[in-house]
Design a protein around this motif. Structure first.
Motif, PDB file in Angstrom:
ATOM      1  N   TRP A 131      91.524  12.003 -10.888  1.00 56.65           N
ATOM      2  CA  TRP A 131      91.704  12.513 -12.248  1.00 56.65           C
ATOM      3  C   TRP A 131      90.620  11.951 -13.159  1.00 56.65           C
ATOM      4  CZ3 TRP A 131      94.182  16.181 -14.725  1.00 56.65           C
ATOM      5  CH2 TRP A 131      94.271  16.098 -16.110  1.00 56.65           C
ATOM      6  N   PRO A 171      89.353  11.725 -17.302  1.00 54.02           N
ATOM      7  CA  PRO A 171      89.907  11.918 -18.644  1.00 54.02           C
ATOM      8  C   PRO A 171      89.511  13.259 -19.265  1.00 54.02           C
ATOM      9  CG  PRO A 171      88.923   9.732 -18.441  1.00 54.02           C
ATOM     10  CD  PRO A 171      88.607  10.465 -17.167  1.00 54.02           C
ATOM     11  N   GLU A 172      88.318  13.738 -18.972  1.00 55.76           N
ATOM     12  CA  GLU A 172      87.889  14.998 -19.605  1.00 55.76           C
ATOM     13  C   GLU A 172      88.667  16.205 -19.087  1.00 55.76           C
ATOM     14  OE1 GLU A 172      85.944  12.939 -17.825  1.00 55.76           O
ATOM     15  OE2 GLU A 172      84.360  14.011 -16.746  1.00 55.76           O
ATOM     16  N   SER A 189      91.715  16.527 -19.344  1.00 58.05           N
ATOM     17  CA  SER A 189      92.841  16.749 -20.252  1.00 58.05           C
ATOM     18  C   SER A 189      92.478  17.703 -21.384  1.00 58.05           C
ATOM     19  CB  SER A 189      93.310  15.423 -20.841  1.00 58.05           C
ATOM     20  OG  SER A 189      92.355  14.970 -21.769  1.00 58.05           O
ATOM     21  N   ASP A 246      94.446  18.033 -24.954  1.00 59.07           N
ATOM     22  CA  ASP A 246      95.738  18.639 -25.283  1.00 59.07           C
ATOM     23  C   ASP A 246      96.759  18.209 -24.218  1.00 59.07           C
ATOM     24  OD1 ASP A 246      97.917  20.616 -25.018  1.00 59.07           O
ATOM     25  OD2 ASP A 246      96.864  21.657 -26.630  1.00 59.07           O
ATOM     26  N   PRO A 247      97.835  17.513 -24.610  1.00 61.55           N
ATOM     27  CA  PRO A 247      98.780  16.988 -23.612  1.00 61.55           C
ATOM     28  C   PRO A 247      99.407  18.058 -22.725  1.00 61.55           C
ATOM     29  CG  PRO A 247      99.220  16.053 -25.795  1.00 61.55           C
ATOM     30  CD  PRO A 247      98.184  17.128 -25.983  1.00 61.55           C
ATOM     31  N   ALA A 286      96.782  19.139 -20.302  1.00 63.54           N
ATOM     32  CA  ALA A 286      96.522  18.022 -19.391  1.00 63.54           C
ATOM     33  C   ALA A 286      97.580  17.992 -18.298  1.00 63.54           C
ATOM     34  CB  ALA A 286      96.517  16.704 -20.162  1.00 63.54           C
ATOM     35  N   HIS A 287      98.836  18.229 -18.674  1.00 61.48           N
ATOM     36  CA  HIS A 287      99.934  18.221 -17.712  1.00 61.48           C
ATOM     37  C   HIS A 287      99.712  19.297 -16.642  1.00 61.48           C
ATOM     38  CE1 HIS A 287     103.992  17.654 -16.231  1.00 61.48           C
ATOM     39  NE2 HIS A 287     104.165  18.955 -16.293  1.00 61.48           N
ATOM     40  N   HIS A 343      96.836  20.792 -15.828  1.00 60.40           N
ATOM     41  CA  HIS A 343      95.636  20.490 -15.039  1.00 60.40           C
ATOM     42  C   HIS A 343      95.918  19.388 -14.022  1.00 60.40           C
ATOM     43  CE1 HIS A 343      92.550  22.295 -18.103  1.00 60.40           C
ATOM     44  NE2 HIS A 343      93.305  23.211 -17.524  1.00 60.40           N
ATOM     45  N   ARG A 344      96.745  18.418 -14.442  1.00 62.57           N
ATOM     46  CA  ARG A 344      97.076  17.318 -13.531  1.00 62.57           C
ATOM     47  C   ARG A 344      97.840  17.848 -12.313  1.00 62.57           C
ATOM     48  NH1 ARG A 344      97.018  11.712 -14.219  1.00 62.57           N
ATOM     49  NH2 ARG A 344      96.558  11.728 -16.433  1.00 62.57           N
ATOM     50  N   HIS A 379      90.580  25.364 -25.919  1.00 64.83           N
ATOM     51  CA  HIS A 379      91.687  24.601 -26.487  1.00 64.83           C
ATOM     52  C   HIS A 379      91.301  23.931 -27.799  1.00 64.83           C
ATOM     53  CE1 HIS A 379      94.229  25.774 -23.254  1.00 64.83           C
ATOM     54  NE2 HIS A 379      93.272  25.447 -22.396  1.00 64.83           N
TER      55      HIS A 379
END
Ligand SMILES: [Fe+2]
Ligand SMILES: [Fe+2]
Length: 134
Positions: free
Chosen positions: A6, A8-9, A11, A14-15, A18-19, A21-22, A126
Protein backbone atom coordinates in the motif's frame (compact mmCIF):
# COMPACT_ATOMS: atom_id res chain seq x y z
CA UNK A 1 3.64 -12.02 1.36
CA UNK A 2 2.13 -8.85 -0.08
CA UNK A 3 3.30 -8.39 -3.67
CA UNK A 4 1.73 -4.92 -3.87
CA UNK A 5 2.50 -2.72 -0.88
CA UNK A 6 0.00 0.00 0.00
CA UNK A 7 1.25 3.48 -0.85
CA UNK A 8 -0.17 6.62 0.79
CA UNK A 9 -0.90 8.20 -2.59
CA UNK A 10 -3.35 5.34 -3.35
CA UNK A 11 -5.78 7.00 -0.92
CA UNK A 12 -6.18 10.01 -3.26
CA UNK A 13 -7.03 12.10 -0.19
CA UNK A 14 -10.51 10.63 0.38
CA UNK A 15 -11.21 8.00 3.09
CA UNK A 16 -14.09 6.32 1.21
CA UNK A 17 -12.02 6.00 -1.98
CA UNK A 18 -9.00 4.86 0.05
CA UNK A 19 -11.12 2.07 1.53
CA UNK A 20 -12.15 0.82 -1.93
CA UNK A 21 -8.64 1.09 -3.33
CA UNK A 22 -7.27 -0.80 -0.34
CA UNK A 23 -9.73 -3.64 -1.00
CA UNK A 24 -8.61 -3.83 -4.63
CA UNK A 25 -4.93 -4.01 -3.65
CA UNK A 26 -5.75 -6.78 -1.15
CA UNK A 27 -7.70 -8.77 -3.76
CA UNK A 28 -4.76 -8.54 -6.20
CA UNK A 29 -2.48 -9.85 -3.48
CA UNK A 30 -4.86 -12.69 -2.60
CA UNK A 31 -5.16 -13.73 -6.28
CA UNK A 32 -1.41 -13.48 -6.89
CA UNK A 33 -0.79 -15.44 -3.67
CA UNK A 34 -3.17 -18.21 -4.82
CA UNK A 35 -1.30 -18.46 -8.13
CA UNK A 36 2.17 -18.36 -6.59
CA UNK A 37 1.18 -20.93 -3.94
CA UNK A 38 -0.06 -23.22 -6.74
CA UNK A 39 -3.53 -23.49 -5.24
CA UNK A 40 -6.09 -25.58 -7.17
CA UNK A 41 -7.44 -24.03 -10.38
CA UNK A 42 -10.90 -23.55 -8.85
CA UNK A 43 -9.40 -21.41 -6.04
CA UNK A 44 -7.37 -19.33 -8.49
CA UNK A 45 -10.42 -18.82 -10.72
CA UNK A 46 -12.52 -17.76 -7.73
CA UNK A 47 -9.87 -15.24 -6.58
CA UNK A 48 -9.52 -13.79 -10.08
CA UNK A 49 -13.32 -13.62 -10.40
CA UNK A 50 -13.59 -11.79 -7.06
CA UNK A 51 -10.90 -9.35 -8.18
CA UNK A 52 -12.52 -8.72 -11.57
CA UNK A 53 -15.96 -8.12 -9.99
CA UNK A 54 -14.58 -5.74 -7.35
CA UNK A 55 -12.62 -3.73 -9.91
CA UNK A 56 -15.62 -3.56 -12.27
CA UNK A 57 -17.87 -2.40 -9.42
CA UNK A 58 -15.37 0.27 -8.36
CA UNK A 59 -15.06 1.57 -11.92
CA UNK A 60 -18.85 1.60 -12.40
CA UNK A 61 -19.16 3.60 -9.16
CA UNK A 62 -16.63 6.20 -10.31
CA UNK A 63 -18.18 6.38 -13.76
CA UNK A 64 -21.61 7.07 -12.21
CA UNK A 65 -20.06 9.83 -10.10
CA UNK A 66 -18.42 11.34 -13.18
CA UNK A 67 -21.64 11.22 -15.19
CA UNK A 68 -23.62 12.84 -12.37
CA UNK A 69 -21.01 15.57 -11.94
CA UNK A 70 -20.75 16.12 -15.72
CA UNK A 71 -17.03 15.59 -15.24
CA UNK A 72 -14.98 16.96 -18.14
CA UNK A 73 -12.49 14.06 -18.23
CA UNK A 74 -15.02 11.20 -18.17
CA UNK A 75 -14.00 9.77 -21.57
CA UNK A 76 -10.22 9.47 -21.00
CA UNK A 77 -10.78 8.28 -17.42
CA UNK A 78 -13.18 5.57 -18.61
CA UNK A 79 -10.78 4.56 -21.39
CA UNK A 80 -8.07 4.00 -18.79
CA UNK A 81 -10.48 1.83 -16.73
CA UNK A 82 -11.23 -0.23 -19.85
CA UNK A 83 -7.51 -0.62 -20.54
CA UNK A 84 -7.07 -2.31 -17.15
CA UNK A 85 -10.13 -4.57 -17.58
CA UNK A 86 -8.73 -5.67 -20.97
CA UNK A 87 -5.36 -6.51 -19.38
CA UNK A 88 -7.05 -8.38 -16.55
CA UNK A 89 -9.23 -10.42 -18.93
CA UNK A 90 -6.10 -11.23 -20.91
CA UNK A 91 -4.35 -12.50 -17.76
CA UNK A 92 -7.46 -14.49 -16.74
CA UNK A 93 -7.72 -16.10 -20.19
CA UNK A 94 -4.23 -17.50 -19.71
CA UNK A 95 -4.70 -18.34 -16.03
CA UNK A 96 -5.13 -22.05 -16.64
CA UNK A 97 -1.37 -22.08 -17.04
CA UNK A 98 -1.05 -20.87 -13.46
CA UNK A 99 2.62 -20.56 -12.90
CA UNK A 100 4.89 -18.09 -11.15
CA UNK A 101 5.14 -15.98 -14.30
CA UNK A 102 1.35 -15.44 -14.35
CA UNK A 103 1.33 -14.41 -10.69
CA UNK A 104 4.20 -12.01 -11.18
CA UNK A 105 2.63 -10.60 -14.34
CA UNK A 106 -0.66 -10.03 -12.50
CA UNK A 107 0.98 -7.98 -9.74
CA UNK A 108 3.32 -6.14 -12.12
CA UNK A 109 0.52 -5.11 -14.50
CA UNK A 110 -1.92 -4.15 -11.74
CA UNK A 111 0.65 -2.29 -9.64
CA UNK A 112 1.89 -0.26 -12.62
CA UNK A 113 -1.71 0.64 -13.49
CA UNK A 114 -2.67 1.49 -9.86
CA UNK A 115 0.38 3.73 -9.39
CA UNK A 116 -0.32 5.62 -12.59
CA UNK A 117 -4.14 5.74 -12.54
CA UNK A 118 -4.58 6.57 -8.83
CA UNK A 119 -1.93 9.31 -9.00
CA UNK A 120 -3.34 10.94 -12.15
CA UNK A 121 -6.97 10.19 -13.12
CA UNK A 122 -8.33 9.36 -9.66
CA UNK A 123 -6.44 12.12 -7.86
CA UNK A 124 -7.83 14.70 -10.29
CA UNK A 125 -11.37 13.27 -10.16
CA UNK A 126 -11.63 13.14 -6.40
CA UNK A 127 -10.06 16.58 -5.98
CA UNK A 128 -12.76 17.86 -8.33
CA UNK A 129 -15.65 15.98 -6.66
CA UNK A 130 -14.63 16.91 -3.13
CA UNK A 131 -15.59 14.79 -0.09
CA UNK A 132 -18.43 12.35 -0.78
CA UNK A 133 -19.84 9.22 0.78
CA UNK A 134 -21.91 7.61 -1.98
FE1 LIG B 1 -10.49 4.56 -8.25
FE1 LIG C 1 -10.62 5.67 -11.79
Amino acid sequence: MAPIAWKPEFSVGDPAVAHEHRELVELVNVAAGAILDRRPDADVDRCLGDLYRAISAHFAHEERQMTRARYDQLAPHKTDHERLLDSLRDIMDRAETTDAATGLRLTAVLEAWFVDHFRTHDARLHRRLGPHDD
